[in-house]
Design an enzyme around this catalytic site. Structure first.
Site, short mmCIF file in Angstrom:
data_model
loop_
_atom_site.label_atom_id
_atom_site.label_comp_id
_atom_site.label_asym_id
_atom_site.label_seq_id
_atom_site.Cartn_x
_atom_site.Cartn_y
_atom_site.Cartn_z
N ASN A 140 83.28 75.63 -27.22
CA ASN A 140 82.78 76.88 -27.80
C ASN A 140 82.38 77.83 -26.67
O ASN A 140 81.52 77.48 -25.84
CB ASN A 140 81.57 76.55 -28.70
CG ASN A 140 81.00 77.78 -29.37
OD1 ASN A 140 80.81 78.81 -28.74
ND2 ASN A 140 80.69 77.67 -30.65
N HIS A 161 78.86 81.60 -25.66
CA HIS A 161 77.82 81.93 -24.69
C HIS A 161 78.36 82.60 -23.43
O HIS A 161 77.59 83.20 -22.67
CB HIS A 161 76.98 80.69 -24.36
CG HIS A 161 76.25 80.22 -25.58
ND1 HIS A 161 75.21 80.93 -26.13
CD2 HIS A 161 76.46 79.16 -26.40
CE1 HIS A 161 74.79 80.30 -27.22
NE2 HIS A 161 75.53 79.23 -27.41
N HIS A 177 82.84 82.03 -32.54
CA HIS A 177 82.18 82.43 -33.78
C HIS A 177 82.10 83.95 -33.80
O HIS A 177 81.35 84.53 -33.02
CB HIS A 177 80.79 81.79 -33.84
CG HIS A 177 80.06 82.04 -35.13
ND1 HIS A 177 78.84 81.48 -35.40
CD2 HIS A 177 80.37 82.79 -36.22
CE1 HIS A 177 78.43 81.87 -36.60
NE2 HIS A 177 79.34 82.68 -37.11
N ARG A 224 80.61 86.71 -35.33
CA ARG A 224 79.48 86.94 -36.24
C ARG A 224 79.54 88.34 -36.84
O ARG A 224 80.09 89.25 -36.23
CB ARG A 224 78.16 86.78 -35.47
CG ARG A 224 77.76 85.35 -35.28
CD ARG A 224 76.40 85.28 -34.61
NE ARG A 224 75.86 83.95 -34.68
CZ ARG A 224 75.04 83.52 -35.64
NH1 ARG A 224 74.63 84.32 -36.58
NH2 ARG A 224 74.60 82.28 -35.62
N ARG A 245 77.29 89.68 -32.10
CA ARG A 245 76.33 89.58 -30.99
C ARG A 245 76.93 88.94 -29.75
O ARG A 245 76.45 89.14 -28.67
CB ARG A 245 75.08 88.83 -31.42
CG ARG A 245 75.30 87.36 -31.66
CD ARG A 245 74.00 86.65 -31.86
NE ARG A 245 73.41 86.92 -33.17
CZ ARG A 245 72.62 86.05 -33.79
NH1 ARG A 245 72.31 84.90 -33.23
NH2 ARG A 245 72.14 86.33 -34.97
N GLU A 265 85.10 80.20 -36.07
CA GLU A 265 83.97 79.95 -36.97
C GLU A 265 83.67 81.25 -37.68
O GLU A 265 83.56 82.30 -37.04
CB GLU A 265 82.73 79.52 -36.18
CG GLU A 265 82.83 78.13 -35.64
CD GLU A 265 81.57 77.77 -34.83
OE1 GLU A 265 80.60 78.54 -34.85
OE2 GLU A 265 81.61 76.73 -34.19
N THR A 319 73.43 78.82 -35.47
CA THR A 319 73.62 78.29 -36.82
C THR A 319 72.59 77.19 -37.08
O THR A 319 72.54 76.20 -36.36
CB THR A 319 75.05 77.71 -36.94
OG1 THR A 319 75.95 78.61 -36.31
CG2 THR A 319 75.44 77.54 -38.39
N GLU A 336 83.00 69.44 -40.64
CA GLU A 336 82.31 69.34 -39.36
C GLU A 336 80.85 68.99 -39.68
O GLU A 336 80.16 69.77 -40.35
CB GLU A 336 82.39 70.63 -38.55
CG GLU A 336 81.68 70.47 -37.20
CD GLU A 336 82.06 71.55 -36.19
OE1 GLU A 336 83.23 71.99 -36.18
OE2 GLU A 336 81.17 71.94 -35.43
N HIS A 390 77.17 70.83 -32.77
CA HIS A 390 75.85 71.43 -32.63
C HIS A 390 74.90 70.57 -31.79
O HIS A 390 74.61 69.44 -32.12
CB HIS A 390 75.17 71.73 -33.97
CG HIS A 390 74.25 72.91 -33.84
ND1 HIS A 390 74.67 74.20 -34.04
CD2 HIS A 390 72.98 72.98 -33.44
CE1 HIS A 390 73.67 75.02 -33.79
NE2 HIS A 390 72.64 74.31 -33.41
#
Ligand code: PXP
Length: 238
Positions: A7, A10, A43, A45, A49, A70, A101, A151, A192
């Site tokens: 992922n 970040h 993801h 969003r 963001r 995602e 999340t 998931e 996660h």
């Protein structure tokens, strides 16, 4: 072979902190695949963001980068998924104010929307997954709603492991769900809060086919490098 999804949200967070172009999520996506990751998770969003539409567009252009998008259960996101056709979609809950999340989907509350979204994505041959808390009724409902994968949210077990608390109950829940899902023809993924230690513990659950890991990989890369960190996870999960 168990797969690793990296992922890169970040990387975008860091880039956006300066409002400029560095570090570039596309470069991170290319490198993650080069270093052995099987897919890239992003993801998109509602508030954009971190990952932006432009990032999705840029990464999607590179066909050898399998994308796991995602997304929330909104018609905006469904239209974006149908337009860009990522290889995989993982449907997640989304709250504007959350830092990340916070839990799995409320399948009952979103039943109608999920059936509709899953049907459309399945029809386009996009692999579909639902991000759920590890409980058996959600596994069964995921199957009934039309998902191809689940998931399992590993935030709780990861936290317990990090705080050196007892985690066996949570591990058993994940194990049972993984078995139930597999028996029902659902592929099992986890995601996660996963760090090396949590990955080592979860690795023992044979039914888990994919690990989706973000924050720890990016954080650890500051100290040990992106390549070393990805390779270490691959070594752990395979
Ligand atoms: N899987 C899902 C569905 C997520 O929402 C997230 C967080 O964005 C992750 C995996 C990755 O979690 P982490 O960044 O804590 O590794």
């Amino acid at each position: 072979m168990t797969r690793l999804g990296v992922n890169i949200d970040h990387i975008a967070t860091l880039r956006n902190a300066r409002g400029e172009f560095h570090p570039n999520p596309l470069k991170a996506a290319r490198l993650a695949i080069k270093y052995g990751a099987d897919s890239i998770t992003i993801h998109l969003r509602e508030d954009r963001r971190h990952i932006t539409d432009r990032d999705l567009f840029n990464i999607r252009k590179i066909k050898k980068i399998p994308i796991n998008l995602e997304m929330a259960t909104t018609s905006e996101m469904l239209n974006i998924a149908l337009k860009y056709k990522p290889n995989f979609v993982c449907i997640v809950p989304e709250k504007r104010k959350e830092i990340t999340t916070e839990g799995g989907l409320d399948l009952h509350r979103n039943k109608k929307k999920l059936i509709k979204i899953l049907k459309k994505l399945n029809k386009k041959k996009i692999r579909t997954s639902l991000f759920i808390n590890p409980n058996i009724s959600d596994v069964i409902l995921s199957k009934n709603l039309g998902a191809k994968c689940v998931e399992l949210h590993t935030g709780k077990i990861a936290n317990k492991i990090k705080k050196k608390q007892r985690y066996l109950n949570e591990l058993n829940k994940i194990k049972k769900c993984a078995k139930k899902a597999t028996i029902n023809g659902l592929e099992v993924h986890v995601g996660h809060g996963i760090d090396y230690k949590t990955a080592k513990i979860l690795k023992k659950i044979y039914e888990i086919k994919e690990f989706n890991i973000g924050h720890f990989i990016i954080g650890e890369s500051i100290f040990n490098g992106f390549k070393t960190t990805i390779k270490k996870f691959i070594q752990i999960i395979r």
